[in-house]
Design an enzyme around this catalytic site. Structure first.
Site, PDB file in Angstrom:
ATOM      1  CB  VAL A 124      -0.930   0.006   1.233  1.00  0.00           C
ATOM      2  CG1 VAL A 124      -1.757   1.284   1.281  1.00  0.00           C
ATOM      3  CG2 VAL A 124      -1.846  -1.219   1.216  1.00  0.00           C
ATOM      4  CD  GLU A 125       2.595   3.855   3.815  1.00  0.00           C
ATOM      5  OE1 GLU A 125       3.145   4.741   3.155  1.00  0.00           O
ATOM      6  OE2 GLU A 125       1.776   4.098   4.714  1.00  0.00           O
ATOM      7  CB  SER A 126       6.733   1.903  -1.077  1.00  0.00           C
ATOM      8  OG  SER A 126       6.969   0.600  -0.555  1.00  0.00           O
ATOM      9  CE1 TYR A 229      -1.467   3.764   4.091  1.00  0.00           C
ATOM     10  CE2 TYR A 229      -2.249   2.971   6.220  1.00  0.00           C
ATOM     11  CZ  TYR A 229      -1.228   3.195   5.327  1.00  0.00           C
ATOM     12  OH  TYR A 229       0.060   2.840   5.668  1.00  0.00           O
TER      13      TYR A 229
END
Length: 521
Positions: A124-126, A229
């Site tokens: 999700v982040e990167s 998110y």
């Protein structure tokens, strides 16, 4: 709490067959999921063996066994699940990037008794890209911003950035997540805090309490990015929960075994030499060690290598009798430029500037210290060891003329009375005697507009639509601070500009000096 794979109970003189029910919800991480597992215990020659955790061959199955977060079933989750499923190549790319590191991440999560859904958070982040950077200056797999990275002891200096270090950043991220879980007591709120900030989530919770509203993730008012998110993580959890679906999408079934290990090197070593000693390509070494910003690795640093190459690296390092570092420092002399130095040291200009973290247009002053290969002009190359051991950076001095030029450019950009940049003034009028022709030829030079402080994106000099508080210069219905109303205020313009503004002035009652003539030099 750690439980060994096998627990043996010895009952003397007894032969039993029993069934034990053990709760696996030992930690706060599992408190949300009161999972009860029934374990069969059999006896053989008075020796009883309970197999608490079957060693899974699939890393995905191991992750599934550790799921402990409550599920979210909403439209956003469905939207992102469809998004990922419709892009199987993207899923496969993330898994390919995750392959060297995912086992280590799962190990760290399990040792802390945290939900294994967190193993998907770097997706999700990167997208599992350790080189990912955000507009907010977040970096690495776990997207730490500089301040939070420092808060969790991630070094960020000229030599390396531990926000991109897989081992260090994973430990810091899990520490942070545990802290905010302890603060909120809810993993969804902890994830929202990781994205939005624990203070912001705390204030949102407090507002709902004051309004006597629910304080769970779905009921808090939050930014759109944070609202999306957790559903993204839930969507990935749903996809990786389904082995048949993963197979149909062509996602690799990762083995439940370590791929990499770390080895501490006590001396400065350059990346090229380290890769050679490990018998892997320089490209692979850089992928496994993305934190290093320069071609040299600081002493007492752990390098990440394929587990199969650890012994090879150790043997080659012990038998290596040549210098481990092929780089040194060079002090720039008067008159030397970066293009000259690149040619002298046999490097492309782009590589020399990248190695030293500077722009190719930077003018370095006499006395600047830069990194260069040792093999050239050995007598003029100094050791880099002192910089590495002390954490001291090479001294980059921007020349005074370059600094003044840079300051002047910025000053002109911020100066309300500065001349417009020619490329920004786009005139639609055409013809030999047009405003455009005269402007580009230097015959029309607008330098000062007294009472209008902000001008952006002028597209048509006839209308000048984007001057603050002026919508149309022809009708001139709204002119800020207008005082006078005659064409006598338009001075010394060339014939073409006079005609345009005289037409406009017919409809102007109070007007001020709008355009001043070309200022005297």
């Amino acid at each position: 709490m750690f439980v060994s794979n096998k627990i043996r109970f010895i009952f003397l003189g007894l032969s039993l067959s029993l069934s034990l029910s053990l709760s696996l919800a030992i930690s706060p991480a599992n408190a949300e999921l009161n999972t009860i597992s029934t374990l069969d215990v059999s006896s053989h020659n008075n020796l009883f063996t309970i197999d608490l955790t079957k060693q899974e061959s699939s890393l995905w199955q191991r992750i599934r066994n550790g799921f402990a977060m409550q599920n979210i079933n909403d439209d956003l989750t469905l939207k992102y699940q469809q998004y990922y499923q419709n892009r199987p190549e993207y899923l496969r790319l993330m898994v390919k990037r995750a392959k060297p590191f995912l086992y280590h991440i799962v190990e760290e999560i399990e040792q802390r008794n945290m939900p294994t859904e967190l193993a998907f958070l770097p997706m999700v982040e990167s997208s599992f890209n350790p080189h990912a950077d955000s507009p907010a200056k977040a970096s690495g797999l776990w997207q730490f911003i500089p301040s939070t990275g420092k808060r969790f002891n991630l070094e960020q200096d000229w030599w390396h950035d531990q926000r991109r270090d897989i081992v260090a950043s994973t430990s810091a991220a899990l520490d942070y997540l545990q802290n905010i879980y302890d603060l909120h007591g809810d993993w969804h709120l902890a994830l929202a805090s990781y994205n939005w900030g624990e203070g912001a989530v705390g204030r949102a919770v407090e507002k709902n309490i004051n309004r006597e509203m629910a304080t769970d993730y779905l009921n808090l008012k939050m930014p759109q990015e944070t609202r999306h998110y957790v559903p993204k993580l839930q969507a990935l959890k749903n996809i990786f929960s389904n082995p048949a679906l993963l197979s149909s999408l062509g996602v690799e079934d990762l083995e439940n075994k370590p791929y990499v290990a770390t080895f501490e090197v006590n001396q400065p070593i350059d990346i090229q030499t380290a890769a050679k000693l490990a018998n892997i390509s320089e490209e692979e070494f850089k992928k496994l060690n993305p934190a290093h910003k320069r071609p040299i690795i600081k002493p007492n640093t752990e390098v990440v290598l394929p587990i199969s190459q650890i012994d090879v690296f150790r043997r080659n390092l012990e038998n290596h009798d040549e210098p481990l570092n092929q780089w040194g420092t060079y002090i720039i002399k008067e008159g030397e430029t970066l293009p000259d130095l690149a040619l002298r040291f046999g490097l492309p200009l782009s590589e020399l500037t990248k190695i030293n973290g500077i722009s190719s247009s930077t003018k370095l002053a006499e006395g600047s210290t830069i990194l260069v290969p040792k093999e050239f002009t050995e007598d003029e190359i100094n050791s880099v060891d002192e910089y590495l051991k002390l954490g001291k950076l090479p001294q980059i001095i921007v020349s005074k003329s370059s600094a003044i030029s840079y300051r002047n450019r910025n000053r002109n950009r911020n100066n309300n009375n500065a001349e417009f940049d020619k490329p920004k003034l786009k005139l639609k009028t055409t013809g030999k005697n047009s405003l455009r022709s005269k402007y580009l030829a230097g015959g029309l030079n607008v330098k000062n507009i007294k009472n209008i402080k902000k001008i952006k994106n002028i597209k048509n000099i006839k209308k000048i639509k984007n001057i603050k508080n002026i919508k149309n210069i022809k009708t001139a219905k709204k002119i800020k601070n207008a005082k006078n109303s005659h064409t006598k205020n338009v001075k010394n313009q060339n014939n073409v500009s006079k005609k345009i503004f005289e037409k406009s002035a017919k409809n102007i009652k109070p007007a001020t000096k709008i355009i001043k003539s070309k200022s005297k030099k």
